[in-house]
Motif scaffolding. Structure first.
Motif, short mmCIF file in Angstrom:
data_model
loop_
_atom_site.label_atom_id
_atom_site.label_comp_id
_atom_site.label_asym_id
_atom_site.label_seq_id
_atom_site.Cartn_x
_atom_site.Cartn_y
_atom_site.Cartn_z
N THR A 213 0.86 -1.19 0.00
CA THR A 213 0.00 0.00 0.00
C THR A 213 0.89 1.24 0.00
N VAL A 214 0.38 2.32 -0.56
CA VAL A 214 1.11 3.59 -0.60
C VAL A 214 0.09 4.72 -0.45
N ASP A 215 0.49 5.76 0.24
CA ASP A 215 -0.39 6.90 0.47
C ASP A 215 0.47 8.14 0.68
N GLY A 216 -0.14 9.30 0.71
CA GLY A 216 0.61 10.52 0.95
C GLY A 216 -0.23 11.75 0.71
N ALA A 217 0.34 12.89 1.06
CA ALA A 217 -0.32 14.18 0.87
C ALA A 217 0.71 15.29 0.98
N ASP A 218 0.42 16.41 0.30
CA ASP A 218 1.23 17.63 0.42
C ASP A 218 0.45 18.61 1.28
N LEU A 219 0.85 18.73 2.55
CA LEU A 219 0.13 19.55 3.52
C LEU A 219 0.87 20.86 3.74
N GLY A 220 0.92 21.68 2.70
CA GLY A 220 1.65 22.94 2.80
C GLY A 220 3.14 22.69 2.92
N PRO A 221 3.77 23.14 3.99
CA PRO A 221 5.20 22.93 4.16
C PRO A 221 5.56 21.53 4.66
N LEU A 222 4.57 20.73 5.00
CA LEU A 222 4.83 19.38 5.50
C LEU A 222 4.39 18.38 4.43
N ILE A 223 5.35 17.66 3.88
CA ILE A 223 5.09 16.66 2.84
C ILE A 223 5.16 15.29 3.50
N VAL A 224 4.13 14.47 3.28
CA VAL A 224 4.07 13.18 3.95
C VAL A 224 3.81 12.09 2.91
N ARG A 225 4.55 10.99 3.05
CA ARG A 225 4.38 9.80 2.20
C ARG A 225 4.44 8.58 3.10
N SER A 226 3.64 7.58 2.77
CA SER A 226 3.65 6.34 3.55
C SER A 226 3.58 5.15 2.59
N ALA A 227 4.19 4.05 3.02
CA ALA A 227 4.17 2.82 2.23
C ALA A 227 4.36 1.64 3.16
N SER A 228 3.70 0.54 2.81
CA SER A 228 3.86 -0.73 3.53
C SER A 228 3.98 -1.83 2.49
N VAL A 229 5.10 -2.55 2.54
CA VAL A 229 5.44 -3.54 1.52
C VAL A 229 5.69 -4.87 2.19
N ARG A 230 5.18 -5.95 1.58
CA ARG A 230 5.40 -7.29 2.12
C ARG A 230 6.87 -7.66 2.04
N GLY A 231 7.40 -8.28 3.07
CA GLY A 231 8.80 -8.62 3.13
C GLY A 231 9.19 -9.74 2.20
N ASP A 232 10.52 -9.86 1.97
CA ASP A 232 11.03 -10.89 1.05
C ASP A 232 10.67 -12.29 1.52
N ARG A 233 10.87 -12.56 2.79
CA ARG A 233 10.59 -13.91 3.28
C ARG A 233 9.10 -14.23 3.20
N GLN A 234 8.26 -13.27 3.50
CA GLN A 234 6.83 -13.51 3.41
C GLN A 234 6.40 -13.79 1.97
N ARG A 235 7.02 -13.10 1.01
CA ARG A 235 6.69 -13.36 -0.38
C ARG A 235 7.13 -14.77 -0.80
N GLU A 236 8.31 -15.17 -0.35
CA GLU A 236 8.79 -16.50 -0.72
C GLU A 236 7.95 -17.60 -0.08
N ASP A 237 7.51 -17.37 1.14
CA ASP A 237 6.73 -18.40 1.84
C ASP A 237 5.24 -18.31 1.57
N GLY A 238 4.82 -17.35 0.77
CA GLY A 238 3.40 -17.20 0.49
C GLY A 238 2.61 -16.63 1.65
N GLU A 239 3.26 -15.99 2.61
CA GLU A 239 2.55 -15.40 3.74
C GLU A 239 2.12 -13.97 3.39
N HIS A 240 1.10 -13.51 4.09
CA HIS A 240 0.57 -12.19 3.78
C HIS A 240 1.30 -11.11 4.59
N ARG A 241 1.12 -9.88 4.15
CA ARG A 241 1.70 -8.74 4.86
C ARG A 241 0.90 -8.51 6.14
#
Length: 492
Positions: A213-241
């Motif tokens: 997932t990825v999200d973000g906003a430009d709040l005037g002088p404060l710029i914010v970005r967020s991301a959550s990515v499934r890890g390598d081991r979870q991808r290899e083992d078929g586990e979820h984030r």
């Protein structure tokens, strides 16, 4: 005064002459003595008496005349002195009048000269001021015209540059998409690859969700970005984030305040992903219940010099109460998923808590233009807050590492932070913090993120960079502080 000595001198001269004459007569009489018969003394006296009387009378007459002349001379002297006094008075008056006239004329001439000089200086000053104002106005107009021309040219050049950069980025993305046909792209030597990793297996399980997932906003002088990515081991083992991130405004706080949350579920917790998402939403709701009180405690002007321990502060108590509400909400996830089993006490309750165990890290940030922006970080677990300043990553906050929700709400830790223009704060899960603190990758991320306002896709690609890591899911919320909105536009 000059005639009186002359009269006296004349008188003395006359007396002297008479005495000399008497002497001469006496000498003559003595010389005739031998020739004639000497008269007796009595006869001589009788003969000399009339002569002496006549001489004395003559002298008295002469003396009277001289005294009269003296008196007349004195009278004339007095008259002359009176006249002289009158003449002197008139002369002094005339001289005084003439001096006054000359002084008046001199003063008038001096006043005229000074007035003329003052008028001339005033005229020169006004003329100089008018000329200076005219010159300044013309220079300002010329500078403004030149600045506008340069700004227009710079803006056009920047627009062209931005368009060219976007075209180049789109071309590179298209090239990467064309190259992703199952073959491995070799990594460039000495630097992390720029291409993001792509999962090759879908997660299994009823609790699974999106890979990233990825999200973000430009709040005037404060710029914010967020991301959550499934890890390598979870991808290899078929586990979820199992991580979740959240961005939102706490509307109940009077001053505009941003809430950034990273919730990291336990790797083996059956319902930890649902618990992480529930924890993010519940934390926002719980902080909203205490909005006004939080606003009073969050932004105290002198908090840097009056900091008190968390256990003794009103702010720490409010945060701890909110997190306790989150713990209760997380336990409801286990109750709902197990049909009511696991929400009680004993071993069954402990098993239910383990199924929804998670680490929680939050950050409250004041919005608006600020040269020193105030933040409050709080958390339970191994999540942390890093700060990038002048190209160097620094860990400024770490939660209670040994504690987890829902059991460790009482062990909440919190701290006040400040950022200045140019700083970057990163609210990280533990695996993401390890990547940022690595010497090679930390410098790479710093170079990619310093003084930037990245696109959401670019930020997601950076977090999802294809580098091997032993950790779990990568979750991060980044806040760029530009101090003032004007600086944000300058960095665009």
């Amino acid at each position: 005064m000059e005639t009186e000595p002359l009269v006296l001198v004349a008188l003395f001269v006359a007396l002297f002459v008479s005495l000399v004459a008497c002497g001469v007569l006496a000498v003559a009489a003595r010389r005739r003595g031998p020739r004639h018969t000497v008269l007796p003394a009595q006869r001589q006296k009788e003969l000399l008496a009339p002569e002496l009387e006549r001489t004395r009378g003559a002298y008295e007459v002469q003396l009277t005349r001289v005294l009269g002349e003296r008196e007349q001379a004195l009278v004339e002297n007095r008259a002359l002195r009176s006249r002289l006094a009158e003449v002197e008075g008139g002369a002094e008056a005339a001289i005084a009048a003439q001096l006054k006239a000359r002084l008046a004329a001199a003063l008038e001439a001096e006043v005229e000269v000074r007035l003329a000089a003052a008028l001339e200086a005033e005229v020169e000053a006004r003329v100089a001021a008018a000329l200076e104002a005219e010159v300044e106005a013309r220079v300002a107009a010329a500078l403004e015209a030149r600045v506008e021309a340069r700004l227009t040219a710079a803006f056009e050049a920047e627009v062209e540059k931005g368009v060219a950069a976007r075209i180049a980025e789109a071309s590179a993305a298209a090239a990467r998409n064309r190259s992703q046909d199952g073959t491995d792209v070799p990594d460039p030597p000495g630097a992390p690859p720029l291409s993001p990793a792509v999962p090759s297996r879908l997660p299994l399980g009823r609790d699974s969700g999106a890979d990233s997932t990825v999200d973000g906003a430009d709040l005037g002088p404060l710029i914010v970005r967020s991301a959550s990515v499934r890890g390598d081991r979870q991808r290899e083992d078929g586990e979820h984030r199992r991580d979740a991130v959240h961005l939102g405004l706490v509307e109940e706080i009077p001053s505009p305040t941003l809430l950034s949350v990273v919730a990291a579920g336990a790797p083996r917790g059956p319902w930890s992903r649902l618990a992480a998402e529930r924890a993010c939403r519940s934390l926002a709701a719980q902080l909203g219940h205490y909005g006004e009180r939080l606003g009073t405690e969050l932004y105290q002007a002198a908090y840097a010099t009056t900091r008190v321990p968390a256990d003794d502060s009103e702010l720490g108590g409010l945060l701890r109460t909110a997190v306790q509400g989150v713990a209760h909400s997380v336990r409801l996830v286990a109750r709902n998923e197990t049909g009511g089993v696991g929400a009680g006490t004993g071993s069954t309750g402990a098993a239910g808590d383990a199924a929804v165990e998670l680490a929680l890290t939050g950050l409250l940030s004041r919005l608006g233009d600020h040269q020193l922006r105030e933040h409050v970080a709080f958390g339970i677990g191994d999540g942390s807050v890093l700060r990038l300043r002048e190209g160097v990553w620094d860990g400024v906050f770490t939660g209670a590492r040994q504690a987890r929700l829902p059991t460790g709400a009482q062990e909440l830790r919190w701290a006040r932070l400040e950022t200045r223009p140019g700083d970057l704060l990163a609210v990280c899960s533990a695996p993401m913090a390890e990547l940022l603190l690595r010497e090679d990758l930390g410098d790479w991320f710093a170079e990619r993120w310093v003084d930037r306002r990245p696109f959401l896709t670019t930020f997601f690609s950076d977090v999802n960079v294809r580098v091997r890591s032993a950790g779990g899911d990568r979750s991060v919320v980044c806040l760029w502080d530009f101090g003032e909105a004007r600086r944000t536009r300058d960095q665009s």
